[in-house]
Design a protein around this motif. Structure first.
Motif, PDB file in Angstrom:
ATOM      1  N   VAL A  84       0.841  -1.198   0.000  1.00  0.00           N
ATOM      2  CA  VAL A  84       0.000   0.000   0.000  1.00  0.00           C
ATOM      3  C   VAL A  84       0.876   1.247   0.000  1.00  0.00           C
ATOM      4  CG1 VAL A  84      -1.796   1.271   1.232  1.00  0.00           C
ATOM      5  CG2 VAL A  84      -1.843  -1.229   1.194  1.00  0.00           C
ATOM      6  N   GLY A  85       1.925   1.237   0.812  1.00  0.00           N
ATOM      7  CA  GLY A  85       2.850   2.361   0.840  1.00  0.00           C
ATOM      8  C   GLY A  85       3.501   2.605  -0.503  1.00  0.00           C
TER       9      GLY A  85
ATOM     10  N   ASP B 221       2.337   7.418   8.345  1.00  0.00           N
ATOM     11  CA  ASP B 221       2.579   6.060   8.842  1.00  0.00           C
ATOM     12  C   ASP B 221       1.408   5.186   8.411  1.00  0.00           C
ATOM     13  OD1 ASP B 221       3.467   3.838  10.169  1.00  0.00           O
ATOM     14  OD2 ASP B 221       3.294   4.669  12.190  1.00  0.00           O
ATOM     15  N   ILE B 222       1.652   4.273   7.481  1.00  0.00           N
ATOM     16  CA  ILE B 222       0.582   3.441   6.913  1.00  0.00           C
ATOM     17  C   ILE B 222       0.471   2.132   7.682  1.00  0.00           C
ATOM     18  CG2 ILE B 222      -0.250   2.248   4.855  1.00  0.00           C
ATOM     19  CD1 ILE B 222      -0.419   5.260   4.656  1.00  0.00           C
ATOM     20  N   HIS B 223      -0.742   1.845   8.124  1.00  0.00           N
ATOM     21  CA  HIS B 223      -1.053   0.614   8.849  1.00  0.00           C
ATOM     22  C   HIS B 223      -2.218  -0.100   8.184  1.00  0.00           C
ATOM     23  CE1 HIS B 223       1.236   1.211  12.768  1.00  0.00           C
ATOM     24  NE2 HIS B 223       1.445   2.357  12.124  1.00  0.00           N
TER      25      HIS B 223
ATOM     26  N   GLU C 113      -4.750   3.994   8.777  1.00  0.00           N
ATOM     27  CA  GLU C 113      -4.983   2.565   8.587  1.00  0.00           C
ATOM     28  C   GLU C 113      -5.756   2.379   7.288  1.00  0.00           C
ATOM     29  OE1 GLU C 113      -6.856   0.885  11.986  1.00  0.00           O
ATOM     30  OE2 GLU C 113      -5.175   1.322  13.330  1.00  0.00           O
ATOM     31  N   VAL C 114      -5.221   1.579   6.388  1.00  0.00           N
ATOM     32  CA  VAL C 114      -5.819   1.361   5.072  1.00  0.00           C
ATOM     33  C   VAL C 114      -6.318  -0.073   4.979  1.00  0.00           C
ATOM     34  CG1 VAL C 114      -5.460   1.416   2.585  1.00  0.00           C
ATOM     35  CG2 VAL C 114      -4.270   3.071   4.050  1.00  0.00           C
TER      36      VAL C 114
ATOM     37  N   GLU D  71      -8.842  -3.493  -4.176  1.00  0.00           N
ATOM     38  CA  GLU D  71      -9.456  -2.542  -3.237  1.00  0.00           C
ATOM     39  C   GLU D  71      -8.395  -1.655  -2.598  1.00  0.00           C
ATOM     40  OE1 GLU D  71     -13.180  -5.489  -1.968  1.00  0.00           O
ATOM     41  OE2 GLU D  71     -11.327  -5.431  -0.783  1.00  0.00           O
ATOM     42  N   LEU D  72      -7.270  -2.243  -2.256  1.00  0.00           N
ATOM     43  CA  LEU D  72      -6.181  -1.479  -1.650  1.00  0.00           C
ATOM     44  C   LEU D  72      -5.587  -0.492  -2.647  1.00  0.00           C
ATOM     45  CD1 LEU D  72      -4.425  -4.427   0.210  1.00  0.00           C
ATOM     46  CD2 LEU D  72      -5.801  -2.627   1.259  1.00  0.00           C
TER      47      LEU D  72
END
Length: 448
Positions: free
Chosen positions: A258-259, A315-317, A399-400, A409-410
């Motif tokens: 995702v990042g 910060d991706i979670h 949060e993704v 979807e992501l």
């Protein structure tokens, strides 16, 4: 004689009425004066409370979390007959009004029995997330925390490939260990604690985003950092498993993917971006998951040191709830929903909330249903209560999706989220925006 008596009687009655009026006026004057003093003291107390208490809990938890934009639209609709009606249920329905009043007066949520028990059991609700801004993405379900698997607690998989992103991009690397003494309490900060091994600091080559062919912008100037404090948060569809707690050290199977999508999209929008992809469980000697934000803090500080113009840190979670609670269908396409998280221990949380709200509002406008709102969290297992957000006012944890969201979807959500971040960035850098070339991806509305 009778005439004189009649005149005396009228004068006496008028005098009595005058005294009554004066007495009533004095009472009203006292009440008005007392009310004025009361509200002045109340206002002064509120101002003093805001100065003395930096926590978002007392100032935002109750009222702001309970009122949506639809509430105010309905208020306007009472005075403007031709105002368009919303398809959403009325905010003034009996259950909504009753629940709101009860919650405002008692701080107990009728839909959450735990809120009643937390008043009697000390510490029961100490780490509960609290809603700051309501999103249109469904019910007010709080984000669910991630807990690592046994392998991650033990130090991770030594055979994990942490050098690639699964999409062909290069990996960002962390910098040398920064000096302590930044004023933030960090868990386990003793002198004898093992620290991450120093590596090269992230720079232009550390970005995971690819430049648009033929672009003349200065990609060497890095403005935004994408990183992961819990890099092994993974997704079942990417792993091909069915687990309640998917975890993986492979970047193409976890939040690093995702990042990578977000970093690439930001670069396409003309914004230099660093994507740090440290797998701390593999690289940190005597790794302890409870110090996750201490490790990622070193990554953030190293990136800021190597890139003096870096202003935004994301910060991706990944959330830990199931597909039904982390997915929105918009115009026939499924999107992974997002939570914005702010740290309770950050004294300047309002600046971070303003930054997060700009992104949140853009998503609400163009893709209603994607955002689950802005939430506050206090300290708990695996975090230091401020999520590294004291390092920059333009810092937020997002949060993704959840454990069951698919790659499509992501990817859709990563693109529109990156567009929203880019719009916020360019809106705050008008001069640079005017000089930036057209990359062909102009607004948050132009996504897959």
């Amino acid at each position: 004689m009778n005439k004189k008596w009649f005149q005396l009687w009228n004068i006496g009655r008028l005098r009595s009425k005058l005294l009554d009026v004066l007495s009533l006026g004095r009472t009203m004057l006292l009440l008005a004066g007392g009310s004025l003093v009361f509200f002045m003291l109340l206002g002064a107390g509120g101002l003093a409370g805001q100065k003395l208490n930096s926590s978002p809990i007392p100032s935002m938890k109750g009222l702001a979390a309970s009122l949506s934009s639809g509430f105010f639209m309905e208020l306007l609709g009472m005075e403007v007959p031709h105002l368009p009606k919303s398809d959403e249920p009325s905010a003034f329905s009996g259950p909504n009004v009753t629940s709101f009043v009860f919650r405002m007066l008692t701080s107990v949520d009728p839909g959450d029995p735990k809120s009643l028990l937390s008043r009697e059991v000390p510490g029961l609700a100490a780490d509960d997330p609290f809603l700051l801004r309501l999103g249109s993405g469904g019910a007010k379900d709080a984000p669910a925390d991630y807990h690592p698997g046994t392998d991650e607690l033990a130090g991770g998989n030594p055979e994990a490939n942490v050098t690639g992103d699964g999409t062909g991009g290069e990996s960002g690397t962390s910098g040398t260990e920064p000096a302590h003494g930044d004023g933030v309490d960090e868990p386990g900060g003793g002198e004898n604690e093992m620290q991450p091994e120093p590596t090269a600091a992230p720079d232009a080559a550390g970005s995971n985003g690819s430049s648009t062919p033929g672009s003349s912008r200065e990609d060497s100037v890095k403005r935004i950092l994408i990183y992961h404090s819990h890099p092994r948060e993974a997704y079942n569809p990417l792993l091909g498993v069915e687990s309640d707690n998917p975890s993986s050290a492979v970047p193409s199977k976890n939040v690093m993917l995702v990042g990578s999508y977000i970093a690439k999209r930001l670069e396409q929008r003309g914004i230099g971006t660093v994507h740090a992809q440290q797998d701390y469980a593999t690289t940190v000697p005597d790794y302890n998951w409870n110090f996750s934000y201490k490790y990622s803090r070193m990554t953030v500080k190293a990136a800021m040191s190597a890139n003096q113009e870096m202003t935004e840190m994301i910060d991706i979670h990944r959330d830990s709830q199931r597909h039904g609670k982390t997915t929105a269908v918009i115009n026939g396409k499924s999107y992974a929903q997002v939570y914005f998280i702010l740290g309770h221990a950050n004294k300047n949380w309002k600046k971070n909330e303003a930054f997060a709200n700009k992104i949140h509002q853009l998503l609400e406008k163009s893709y209603p249903g994607v955002s689950r709102g802005i939430w506050g969290k206090s300290s708990g297992n695996g975090n230091n209560g401020e999520y590294n957000q004291t390092l920059s006012p333009n810092s937020v944890l997002i949060e993704v999706g959840g454990i069951d969201n698919s790659e499509d979807e992501l990817k859709r959500t990563a693109d529109i989220l990156a567009d929203a971040i880019a719009d916020v960035y360019w809106n705050s850098h008008d001069a640079e925006k005017a000089a930036a070339p057209d990359s062909g991806v102009d607004t948050v509305k132009q996504s897959n």
